[in-house]
Design a protein around this motif. Structure first.
Motif, PDB file in Angstrom:
ATOM      1  N   ALA A 233       0.843  -1.208   0.000  1.00  0.00           N
ATOM      2  CA  ALA A 233       0.000   0.000   0.000  1.00  0.00           C
ATOM      3  C   ALA A 233       0.876   1.255   0.000  1.00  0.00           C
ATOM      4  CB  ALA A 233      -0.932  -0.004   1.205  1.00  0.00           C
ATOM      5  N   ARG A 234       1.959   1.198   0.746  1.00  0.00           N
ATOM      6  CA  ARG A 234       2.881   2.328   0.803  1.00  0.00           C
ATOM      7  C   ARG A 234       3.503   2.590  -0.582  1.00  0.00           C
ATOM      8  NH1 ARG A 234       4.295   7.110   2.891  1.00  0.00           N
ATOM      9  NH2 ARG A 234       6.528   7.419   2.977  1.00  0.00           N
TER      10      ARG A 234
ATOM     11  N   ASP B 152       4.041   7.726  -2.210  1.00  0.00           N
ATOM     12  CA  ASP B 152       4.691   8.616  -1.239  1.00  0.00           C
ATOM     13  C   ASP B 152       6.016   8.074  -0.699  1.00  0.00           C
ATOM     14  OD1 ASP B 152       2.613  10.410  -1.458  1.00  0.00           O
ATOM     15  OD2 ASP B 152       1.450   9.462   0.158  1.00  0.00           O
TER      16      ASP B 152
ATOM     17  N   SER C 122       0.941   4.100  -2.873  1.00  0.00           N
ATOM     18  CA  SER C 122       0.567   5.480  -2.536  1.00  0.00           C
ATOM     19  C   SER C 122       1.424   6.490  -3.298  1.00  0.00           C
ATOM     20  CB  SER C 122       0.735   5.723  -1.030  1.00  0.00           C
ATOM     21  OG  SER C 122       2.114   5.856  -0.704  1.00  0.00           O
TER      22      SER C 122
END
Ligand SMILES: [Zn+2]
Ligand SMILES: [Zn+2]
Length: 344
Positions: free
Chosen positions: A329-330, A335, A333
């Motif tokens: 998920a990171r 980011d 993202s």
């Protein structure tokens, strides 16, 4: 009645059980390597955007459950039958190029990268999101001593792609090379371009990454939001190569006019919509657009040795295997700064 039972040590695996399914942490028996394979005790595995192909079932013919992961760094702990050129205890990596047949026309020409039956770790067979993994010997790259596992892992995909694309781009030392996009690929592309002796122009959206780009080795930072990046490159004489790393066809289209005579747009950021270019843009100045995909395990070894020699390193965020879903998920993202790596 007493029976003799061999205790089979289980291992932990992060698998996807169906297209679009969530990550499941499950236990499996540690597999035995078959002929021509080795078993790798995985130490680290990068989480790459291409893992979306496994997670979402976007690759044709993929079978489930499947363990993703094609940025694998580990230690050989068992050899299958017929494996003589590798040793137990040796540090090895497996990247996107997960195997080739050695018999198709392209392999017979020595072009293993374009094998018709190319295998991909984490897609054709279970990849590195697990404690132990099997890999065919032709997929193995030796990891040099000076690199840690978590650093080596992203170099086996993001690293090799930028390194190999640049070294085949035709740019020579001193040439102006632009790296478009400062992310998972771009932050490595800037470092390699700098170490190759190019004059490096980093192109980012907004002023946010200017300082970082300079720190990574960029001579010039171009903010494509505030200025016309193509015009800025022309002011510098025109780029010999633009390494297009951001997966945005629109952004790629916008920089083509920044190429100098015989300049090349080297495309490695994977997007699905078309790049827009007119024949006139290509004809004037004999410009070209070329795509580049990864490389073979020997290319990976070149990448790793070059990184060891010159200090090129990925910027990473690490997560334990249990947190594979969070790590993924990171990465998704956008980011992360910049590559997410699972450690075992
Ligand atoms: Zn990858
Ligand atoms: Zn082949």
């Amino acid at each position: 009645m007493a029976t003799t039972r061999l205790a089979v040590a289980p291992m932990k695996v992060a698998q996807i059980s169906k297209p679009g399914g969530d990550f499941q942490i499950v236990e499996r028996e540690i597999p035995k390597p078959g002929a021509g394979q080795v078993r790798i005790k995985v130490q680290a595995c990068g989480v790459c955007h291409s893992d979306v192909l496994t997670k979402e079932g976007a690759w044709p013919g993929i079978q489930y459950p499947r363990v993703p992961g094609h940025e694998v760094a580990g230690i050989i702990d068992e050899l299958g039958a017929g494996v003589s050129e590798w040793k137990a205890g040796q540090r090895v990596g497996v990247g996107w190029h997960g195997g080739h047949d050695g018999t198709c026309l392209w392999c017979r020409r020595g072009d293993f990268r374009n094998c018709r039956n190319q295998k991909i770790a984490g897609i054709s067979y279970d990849g590195g999101y697990q404690q132990y993994m099997l890999a065919p010997v032709e997929a193995l790259a030796a990891i040099p001593e000076g690199l840690e596992d978590a650093e080596a892992a992203p170099l086996l995909c993001a690293g090799i792609t930028t390194y190999n694309a640049l070294r085949h781009s035709g740019a020579l030392p001193g040439d102006l090379v632009a790296v478009q996009g400062i992310g998972g690929l771009g932050h490595l592309g800037i470092q390699f371009a700098h170490k190759f002796g190019y004059k490096v122009a980093a192109i980012g959206r907004g002023p946010g990454n200017a300082a970082l780009a300079k720190k990574l080795g960029a001579n010039v930072y171009i903010d494509s939001k505030a200025t016309n990046a193509a015009a800025e490159l022309q002011k510098l004489g025109g780029a010999q190569v633009i390494l297009a790393t951001a997966p945005s066809s629109k952004a790629m289209s916008e920089v083509i006019d920044g190429l100098g005579p015989n300049g090349k747009l080297m495309v490695i950021g994977a997007a699905f919509d078309p790049i827009e270019v007119t024949p006139i843009q290509l004809i004037s100045g004999s410009r070209t657009i070329q795509g580049w995909a990864s490389g073979t395990p020997t290319d990976a070894e070149d990448t790793l040795r070059f990184a060891e020699l010159t200090g090129v390193r990925p910027m990473i965020e690490t997560y334990p295997l249990d947190k594979a879903a969070e790590a993924y998920a990171r990465m998704m993202s956008g980011d992360a700064q910049f590559r997410v790596v699972l450690t075992m």
